[in-house]
Design an enzyme around this catalytic site. Sequence first.
Site, PDB file in Angstrom:
ATOM      1  N   TYR A   1       0.852  -1.194   0.000  1.00  0.00           N
ATOM      2  CA  TYR A   1       0.000   0.000   0.000  1.00  0.00           C
ATOM      3  C   TYR A   1       0.887   1.243   0.000  1.00  0.00           C
ATOM      4  O   TYR A   1       1.724   1.414   0.883  1.00  0.00           O
ATOM      5  CB  TYR A   1      -0.889  -0.043   1.241  1.00  0.00           C
ATOM      6  N   CYS A   2       0.720   2.106  -1.019  1.00  0.00           N
ATOM      7  CA  CYS A   2       1.450   3.375  -1.097  1.00  0.00           C
ATOM      8  C   CYS A   2       2.957   3.125  -1.043  1.00  0.00           C
ATOM      9  O   CYS A   2       3.496   2.412  -1.880  1.00  0.00           O
ATOM     10  CB  CYS A   2       0.972   4.315   0.001  1.00  0.00           C
ATOM     11  N   LEU A   3       3.656   3.675  -0.065  1.00  0.00           N
ATOM     12  CA  LEU A   3       5.094   3.457   0.058  1.00  0.00           C
ATOM     13  C   LEU A   3       5.407   1.976   0.250  1.00  0.00           C
ATOM     14  O   LEU A   3       6.447   1.479  -0.206  1.00  0.00           O
ATOM     15  CB  LEU A   3       5.647   4.283   1.220  1.00  0.00           C
TER      16      LEU A   3
END
Length: 588
Positions: free
Chosen positions: A321-323
């Site tokens: 998720y994301c980073l």
Amino acid sequence: MADVAERSQRLVSEFLRRQEDGVRQQPGTGARGGVLDPFNIGGAFAEMTARLMQNPAQLMQAQVGFWGDYLTLWGNTARRMMGEQVAPVIAEDAKDKRFKDEAWRDNEIFDFIKQSYLLSSRYLQNVVRGAESKDDPKAAQKVDFYTRQFVDAMSPTNFVMTNPEVLRRTAETGGENLLKGLSNLLADLERGKGNLRISMVDRTKFTIGKNIAVTPGKVVFRNDLMELIQYAPTTDKVLKRPLLILPPWINKFYVLDLKPKNSFIRWAVSQGHTVFVCSWVNPDESLAEKGFDDYMREGPYAALDAIEQATGEREVNAVGYCLGGTLLAATLAHMAAKNDTRVKSATFLTTMVDFEEAGELGVFIDEGQLQTLETKMSERGYLPGSEMANTFNMLRANDLIWSFVVQNYLLGQEPFPFDLLYWNDDSTRMPARMHSFYLRRMYQQNDLVKPGAITLDGVALNLRKIEVPSYLLSTREDHIAPWRSAYRATQIFGGQTRFVLAASGHIAGVVNPPESGKYSHWVNETLDPSPDTWLEGATELAGSWWPDWQRWVSAQDRRQVPARVPGSGKLPALADAPGDYVRVMAGD
């Protein structure tokens, strides 16, 4: 007319003066004539002002337009006061919550104030945009962003005497709302130890592990950077491949495990997954030298080894998720170079791997700001969580700053107990070495997408060597990972790829359980090089993307085994979920 023309010119002049402070930018220092410029905006505004002064006709044209609109507004207001119905000269965006009070439309004076503000805002932004450099899009983006910050701050909704709702409340309570607001302001200053830290949520209503992040499970592994949580099954049979979730360490993992009704983790468990989640540590100065390679070794690689011990399975499905997704992509490229095939499918939630067009976060990434940031981090060993939170809040200033200024300080209301805002306020610190690497090599230099440009643990990364099936989920209104930038991974990864676009933003579009009946999503099997062409040919489907993902991931391998109980394998349970690392606050 002369007064309006004078005021319009004064508006621009005063705004530019505020940005430049009448001094020159000293290259590379982030300071102007001894005045600290932490966002390095002085140079951008100075260059824009010089171009504006070189084209006085353009400024004059904008002033004439503003003057004409203002004259029409005066006339319309006078006609309204005499009982006529007139159309507004300018209307607010239907999504703008600032002007939801009926008085902004029903009362002639407040309607005039509102339209006057909207006209002034449009005039100011048009002047600035008209003078932006076409040769330096980064500087133009910075000027546009900070102009919008100024415009948002000057909204009449932010001041007592020009906000009808605040005036009504003041009359009703005899000014008690303002006294209460002052008390709230002082409390927030005390909480921020002299810096204003706006309270967005009633923190007393939430306790991690009690009424938030409550999905049952056990911590089965721990190292310096993460605790690995294995969640208890709720089905008799589970998919053979465990599911490893890598959240971003910019935030706490429990955004995926808020309340039971909107917990992705709980839902995945109910779908027959053996779910493991990396709960990242909230680092202090002792972890200052931890780098991106350490997060790879002590994150996904350590988790894969631990999962094999806990379940006996080498093959997993992974979610980033994301980073956490950026880390997953880097790890998969690293594994591809080593012929490590343990990850059999990869899901990327609102993830960028190509940072060429990184959205408004790019405003904060230039050499001057990075040098200032690195100097601060070298003194402390980490980036404080409050600074990271302030950056993200500025991207949605009206929703995450000014709305709370009005509610808390002008209306004197107590913050509402909202799980997502509690999570948003639970900020994390960033190790100095890792954060500098991430900002420079990815945001500033965009090296991750360049074959061989980044080396981790002695291995040069090439994202084009990633051949595992990939599921890419982006959100249409994402202000952190713009969906068109995230879409570029479809043209980079080498394996079969499915791209799904969800409605709403970076969090709400992801944390969208099927039972909510909210937010649609778009699918299109043809991955055109152009994201806009992809969207034109996409089919919009009602509701959550979660079932679509479940069909996709379960199709990768439908084999099932008896449910696995945390702690029953070779790894004993160390603690109950959600563990210890998640409870450490940035201010501790």
